[in-house]
Design a protein around this motif. Structure first.
Motif, PDB file in Angstrom:
ATOM      1  N   ASP A   1      30.962   4.644   4.405  1.00 59.62           N
ATOM      2  CA  ASP A   1      29.898   3.707   4.767  1.00 59.62           C
ATOM      3  C   ASP A   1      30.436   2.414   5.365  1.00 59.62           C
ATOM      4  O   ASP A   1      29.706   1.700   6.062  1.00 59.62           O
ATOM      5  CB  ASP A   1      29.021   3.391   3.553  1.00 59.62           C
ATOM      6  CG  ASP A   1      28.034   4.501   3.245  1.00 59.62           C
ATOM      7  OD1 ASP A   1      27.934   5.448   4.060  1.00 59.62           O
ATOM      8  OD2 ASP A   1      27.361   4.438   2.200  1.00 59.62           O
ATOM      9  N   LYS A   2      31.702   2.101   5.113  1.00 61.08           N
ATOM     10  CA  LYS A   2      32.288   0.916   5.756  1.00 61.08           C
ATOM     11  C   LYS A   2      32.291   1.090   7.264  1.00 61.08           C
ATOM     12  O   LYS A   2      32.077   0.125   8.014  1.00 61.08           O
ATOM     13  CB  LYS A   2      33.713   0.694   5.257  1.00 61.08           C
ATOM     14  CG  LYS A   2      34.416  -0.488   5.908  1.00 61.08           C
ATOM     15  CD  LYS A   2      35.817  -0.700   5.375  1.00 61.08           C
ATOM     16  CE  LYS A   2      36.501  -1.887   6.057  1.00 61.08           C
ATOM     17  NZ  LYS A   2      37.883  -2.096   5.543  1.00 61.08           N
ATOM     18  N   TYR A   3      32.527   2.325   7.716  1.00 58.25           N
ATOM     19  CA  TYR A   3      32.538   2.619   9.142  1.00 58.25           C
ATOM     20  C   TYR A   3      31.136   2.948   9.661  1.00 58.25           C
ATOM     21  O   TYR A   3      30.720   2.457  10.715  1.00 58.25           O
ATOM     22  CB  TYR A   3      33.460   3.803   9.438  1.00 58.25           C
ATOM     23  CG  TYR A   3      34.925   3.554   9.159  1.00 58.25           C
ATOM     24  CD1 TYR A   3      35.422   2.272   8.946  1.00 58.25           C
ATOM     25  CD2 TYR A   3      35.822   4.616   9.115  1.00 58.25           C
ATOM     26  CE1 TYR A   3      36.768   2.054   8.697  1.00 58.25           C
ATOM     27  CE2 TYR A   3      37.176   4.413   8.884  1.00 58.25           C
ATOM     28  CZ  TYR A   3      37.637   3.126   8.667  1.00 58.25           C
ATOM     29  OH  TYR A   3      38.972   2.929   8.430  1.00 58.25           O
TER      30      TYR A   3
ATOM     31  N   TYR B   1      36.629  14.822  19.959  1.00 60.58           N
ATOM     32  CA  TYR B   1      36.193  13.645  19.216  1.00 60.58           C
ATOM     33  C   TYR B   1      36.648  13.719  17.770  1.00 60.58           C
ATOM     34  O   TYR B   1      37.015  14.784  17.256  1.00 60.58           O
ATOM     35  CB  TYR B   1      34.670  13.500  19.269  1.00 60.58           C
ATOM     36  CG  TYR B   1      33.915  14.424  18.337  1.00 60.58           C
ATOM     37  CD1 TYR B   1      33.472  13.979  17.089  1.00 60.58           C
ATOM     38  CD2 TYR B   1      33.661  15.751  18.682  1.00 60.58           C
ATOM     39  CE1 TYR B   1      32.775  14.829  16.234  1.00 60.58           C
ATOM     40  CE2 TYR B   1      32.969  16.597  17.836  1.00 60.58           C
ATOM     41  CZ  TYR B   1      32.527  16.137  16.604  1.00 60.58           C
ATOM     42  OH  TYR B   1      31.857  16.978  15.752  1.00 60.58           O
ATOM     43  N   LEU B   2      36.623  12.568  17.107  1.00 63.11           N
ATOM     44  CA  LEU B   2      36.981  12.444  15.698  1.00 63.11           C
ATOM     45  C   LEU B   2      35.770  11.975  14.917  1.00 63.11           C
ATOM     46  O   LEU B   2      35.096  11.022  15.324  1.00 63.11           O
ATOM     47  CB  LEU B   2      38.119  11.432  15.535  1.00 63.11           C
ATOM     48  CG  LEU B   2      38.580  11.143  14.100  1.00 63.11           C
ATOM     49  CD1 LEU B   2      39.264  12.369  13.498  1.00 63.11           C
ATOM     50  CD2 LEU B   2      39.518   9.932  14.075  1.00 63.11           C
ATOM     51  N   ASP B   3      35.480  12.642  13.797  1.00 59.04           N
ATOM     52  CA  ASP B   3      34.435  12.195  12.882  1.00 59.04           C
ATOM     53  C   ASP B   3      35.009  11.062  12.039  1.00 59.04           C
ATOM     54  O   ASP B   3      36.062  11.207  11.416  1.00 59.04           O
ATOM     55  CB  ASP B   3      33.980  13.348  11.999  1.00 59.04           C
ATOM     56  CG  ASP B   3      32.726  13.002  11.204  1.00 59.04           C
ATOM     57  OD1 ASP B   3      32.684  11.916  10.586  1.00 59.04           O
ATOM     58  OD2 ASP B   3      31.788  13.819  11.177  1.00 59.04           O
ATOM     59  N   LEU B   4      34.310   9.924  12.011  1.00 58.35           N
ATOM     60  CA  LEU B   4      34.864   8.757  11.330  1.00 58.35           C
ATOM     61  C   LEU B   4      34.806   8.867   9.815  1.00 58.35           C
ATOM     62  O   LEU B   4      35.447   8.076   9.121  1.00 58.35           O
ATOM     63  CB  LEU B   4      34.166   7.487  11.823  1.00 58.35           C
ATOM     64  CG  LEU B   4      34.407   7.182  13.303  1.00 58.35           C
ATOM     65  CD1 LEU B   4      33.823   5.833  13.679  1.00 58.35           C
ATOM     66  CD2 LEU B   4      35.890   7.225  13.653  1.00 58.35           C
ATOM     67  N   VAL B   5      34.082   9.834   9.280  1.00 53.91           N
ATOM     68  CA  VAL B   5      34.188  10.116   7.845  1.00 53.91           C
ATOM     69  C   VAL B   5      35.594  10.619   7.534  1.00 53.91           C
ATOM     70  O   VAL B   5      36.209  10.210   6.537  1.00 53.91           O
ATOM     71  CB  VAL B   5      33.118  11.145   7.409  1.00 53.91           C
ATOM     72  CG1 VAL B   5      33.369  11.604   5.974  1.00 53.91           C
ATOM     73  CG2 VAL B   5      31.725  10.548   7.522  1.00 53.91           C
ATOM     74  N   ASP B   6      36.126  11.476   8.408  1.00 49.82           N
ATOM     75  CA  ASP B   6      37.494  11.960   8.225  1.00 49.82           C
ATOM     76  C   ASP B   6      38.498  10.818   8.339  1.00 49.82           C
ATOM     77  O   ASP B   6      39.469  10.755   7.576  1.00 49.82           O
ATOM     78  CB  ASP B   6      37.820  13.031   9.263  1.00 49.82           C
ATOM     79  CG  ASP B   6      37.017  14.307   9.061  1.00 49.82           C
ATOM     80  OD1 ASP B   6      36.485  14.508   7.941  1.00 49.82           O
ATOM     81  OD2 ASP B   6      36.916  15.105  10.012  1.00 49.82           O
ATOM     82  N   LEU B   7      38.263   9.918   9.301  1.00 46.45           N
ATOM     83  CA  LEU B   7      39.157   8.777   9.448  1.00 46.45           C
ATOM     84  C   LEU B   7      39.106   7.882   8.214  1.00 46.45           C
ATOM     85  O   LEU B   7      40.148   7.426   7.720  1.00 46.45           O
ATOM     86  CB  LEU B   7      38.773   7.964  10.693  1.00 46.45           C
ATOM     87  CG  LEU B   7      39.643   6.734  10.978  1.00 46.45           C
ATOM     88  CD1 LEU B   7      41.084   7.133  11.276  1.00 46.45           C
ATOM     89  CD2 LEU B   7      39.070   5.910  12.133  1.00 46.45           C
TER      90      LEU B   7
ATOM     91  N   THR C   1      40.766  17.644  13.853  1.00 43.68           N
ATOM     92  CA  THR C   1      41.258  17.272  12.537  1.00 43.68           C
ATOM     93  C   THR C   1      42.037  15.974  12.668  1.00 43.68           C
ATOM     94  O   THR C   1      42.392  15.538  13.780  1.00 43.68           O
ATOM     95  CB  THR C   1      42.173  18.350  11.963  1.00 43.68           C
ATOM     96  OG1 THR C   1      43.358  18.431  12.787  1.00 43.68           O
ATOM     97  CG2 THR C   1      41.482  19.708  11.949  1.00 43.68           C
ATOM     98  N   MET C   2      42.364  15.341  11.554  1.00 43.80           N
ATOM     99  CA  MET C   2      43.162  14.115  11.609  1.00 43.80           C
ATOM    100  C   MET C   2      44.518  14.373  12.246  1.00 43.80           C
ATOM    101  O   MET C   2      45.005  13.566  13.042  1.00 43.80           O
ATOM    102  CB  MET C   2      43.328  13.535  10.204  1.00 43.80           C
ATOM    103  CG  MET C   2      42.146  12.723   9.720  1.00 43.80           C
ATOM    104  SD  MET C   2      41.805  11.262  10.764  1.00 43.80           S
ATOM    105  CE  MET C   2      43.331  10.323  10.580  1.00 43.80           C
TER     106      MET C   2
ATOM    107  N   TYR D   1      29.794   6.407  14.068  1.00 42.14           N
ATOM    108  CA  TYR D   1      29.835   7.722  13.431  1.00 42.14           C
ATOM    109  C   TYR D   1      31.024   8.552  13.917  1.00 42.14           C
ATOM    110  O   TYR D   1      31.662   9.247  13.141  1.00 42.14           O
ATOM    111  CB  TYR D   1      28.560   8.504  13.735  1.00 42.14           C
ATOM    112  CG  TYR D   1      27.309   7.983  13.067  1.00 42.14           C
ATOM    113  CD1 TYR D   1      27.344   6.916  12.154  1.00 42.14           C
ATOM    114  CD2 TYR D   1      26.071   8.553  13.346  1.00 42.14           C
ATOM    115  CE1 TYR D   1      26.191   6.447  11.556  1.00 42.14           C
ATOM    116  CE2 TYR D   1      24.902   8.095  12.739  1.00 42.14           C
ATOM    117  CZ  TYR D   1      24.969   7.036  11.848  1.00 42.14           C
ATOM    118  OH  TYR D   1      23.828   6.574  11.247  1.00 42.14           O
ATOM    119  N   GLU D   2      31.266   8.513  15.223  1.00 42.93           N
ATOM    120  CA  GLU D   2      32.310   9.338  15.842  1.00 42.93           C
ATOM    121  C   GLU D   2      32.971   8.530  16.951  1.00 42.93           C
ATOM    122  O   GLU D   2      32.442   7.502  17.389  1.00 42.93           O
ATOM    123  CB  GLU D   2      31.690  10.610  16.443  1.00 42.93           C
ATOM    124  CG  GLU D   2      30.978  11.494  15.438  1.00 42.93           C
ATOM    125  CD  GLU D   2      29.987  12.474  16.061  1.00 42.93           C
ATOM    126  OE1 GLU D   2      29.413  13.287  15.315  1.00 42.93           O
ATOM    127  OE2 GLU D   2      29.788  12.407  17.299  1.00 42.93           O
TER     128      GLU D   2
END
Length: 388
Positions: A31-33, A16-22, A342-343, A40-41
């Motif tokens: 916070d937009k995501y 999975y990807l953390d959307l803070v990283d994205l 990671t990204m 969140y993910e």
């Protein structure tokens, strides 16, 4: 006779990807995501998984020796089909070692396909109460790297058994539906990523919800006071919140609080997995079952939406046999065992696509029971590790 959802299981890979990283990578505020989109993910699907393997990994949780011979039909909702002609349900039937004397059909209407399967299954079991129907919603949501829809990607599968005397949800007979030819979301045969008119699609979603909700009320004379919770199709979880807010003024203050609390329970899993297309509503329902305080007999409203467009509002009551403890524990263990990418890893995994020719895939990094091992003579090669 009560007919409805007896079992409801879910599968997605552990990556999975953390959307803070994205957000940081795309120059956006997190916070937009996390708040604006409500995510969140998101699950990241490796090339060794497709709609068939996702479905199989979910379905083995609800198909076993106690019900195998009762299953008379597989209805496979997907918009991520692997063949223009051959149904994904036929592949699934073989992987699950189900009997030959059953129907196996793939259903397509964007994110609505699994709901069509659920309703067809309901009618079939009413005529054949000694049988069960396996309903699948399996998809991989792709919009592309660095696109507006990237934050609403994801994937996975839900598997449901529909039966008489169900253990989870008794479906009501009344249902309200609507379909129109609308270009809010589509994916031509030559594309691997979807096309979407995002703001227009949100407006159509809300309009369809309000229309079928009113139609349902006219049919049943029920009001919002008859409902403990609503579960929504959640391409992103803020979308369901917008729909809920459209009808909240119909409830008194105490019930508004209850409905909002239960909505939060219903989106816990979706906000950590992302968009499932056909399975989205039913992952939300599973999340509601597992994370809300529910009692037998309480009525749940469900809104299904598939762009293009088709919408349906239907309902059901919690079964007397309802018990979410095991499912709650399984999801807790699943989320704690996931691998955060990671990204660079995410972009590399996302960019891996099956070629248009024979290939042998490296499956050593995929720990699922069912995997796509490659293509040979233009035929997908599926591996069941329990038989390897």
């Amino acid at each position: 006779m009560q007919i409805g959802i007896d079992q409801l299981a879910f599968y997605t890979p552990k990556t999975y990807l953390d959307l803070v990283d994205l957000a940081h990578a795309r120059g956006e505020e997190p916070d937009k995501y996390r708040i604006g989109i409500g995510q969140y993910e998101q699950a990241v699907i490796p090339v060794t998984q497709d709609a068939v393997t996702l479905a199989a990994n979910a379905a083995v949780k609800v198909v076993n020796e106690t019900n195998r011979d009762q299953i008379a039909m597989i209805l496979f909702g997907t918009e991520s089909g692997i063949d223009h002609s051959k149904s994904a349900a036929v592949y699934l039937k073989r992987l699950l070692n189900l009997p030959d004397n059953l129907r196996a059909v793939e259903i397509k209407q964007a994110c609505y396909g699994a709901t069509a399967g659920l309703q067809f299954a309901h009618d079939y079991v009413r005529l054949h109460p000694d049988k069960q129907v396996l309903v699948i919603g399996a998809d991989i949501a792709r919009y592309g790297l660095n696109t507006p829809g990237e934050v609403t990607q994801g994937g996975g599968a839900v598997a449901m058994t529909i039966s008489a005397a169900p253990k989870l949800l008794n479906l009501d007979n009344e249902t309200a539906f609507r379909s129109e030819d609308i270009m809010d979301f589509w994916r031509p045969l030559y594309r691997t990523e979807a096309l979407v008119d995002g703001r227009f699609s949100e407006n159509v979603y809300i309009d369809f919800f309000k229309t079928v909700w009113l139609d349902y009320q006219r049919q049943t004379n029920r009001t919002i006071a008859d409902f403990t919770a609503f579960a929504f199709h959640l391409p992103f979880t803020k979308m369901g919140l917008k729909a809920l807010r459209a009808v909240l003024p119909e409830a008194d203050a105490e019930q508004q609080k209850q409905l909002k609390t239960n909505f939060e329970a219903s989106r816990q899993y979706n906000r950590r997995v992302g968009n499932l297309y056909t399975g989205s509503l039913y992952l939300s329902l599973r999340s509601l079952f597992d994370n809300a305080v529910l009692k037998p007999g309480q009525r749940i409203g469900l809104f299904s939406y598939g762009s293009g467009a088709e919408g349906e509002f239907f309902s059901g009551t919690i079964s007397e046999q309802f018990d979410a403890q095991q499912s709650r524990q399984r999801f807790s263990e699943f989320f704690s065992s996931r691998q955060q990418l990671t990204m660079a890893q995410y972009e590399r995994l996302f960019s891996q696509q099956l070629p248009d020719h024979d290939v042998l895939l490296d499956v050593t990094h995929d720990d699922a029971r069912f995997v796509l091992a490659g293509i040979k003579h233009d035929q997908r090669q599926y591996l069941d590790r329990n038989k390897a």
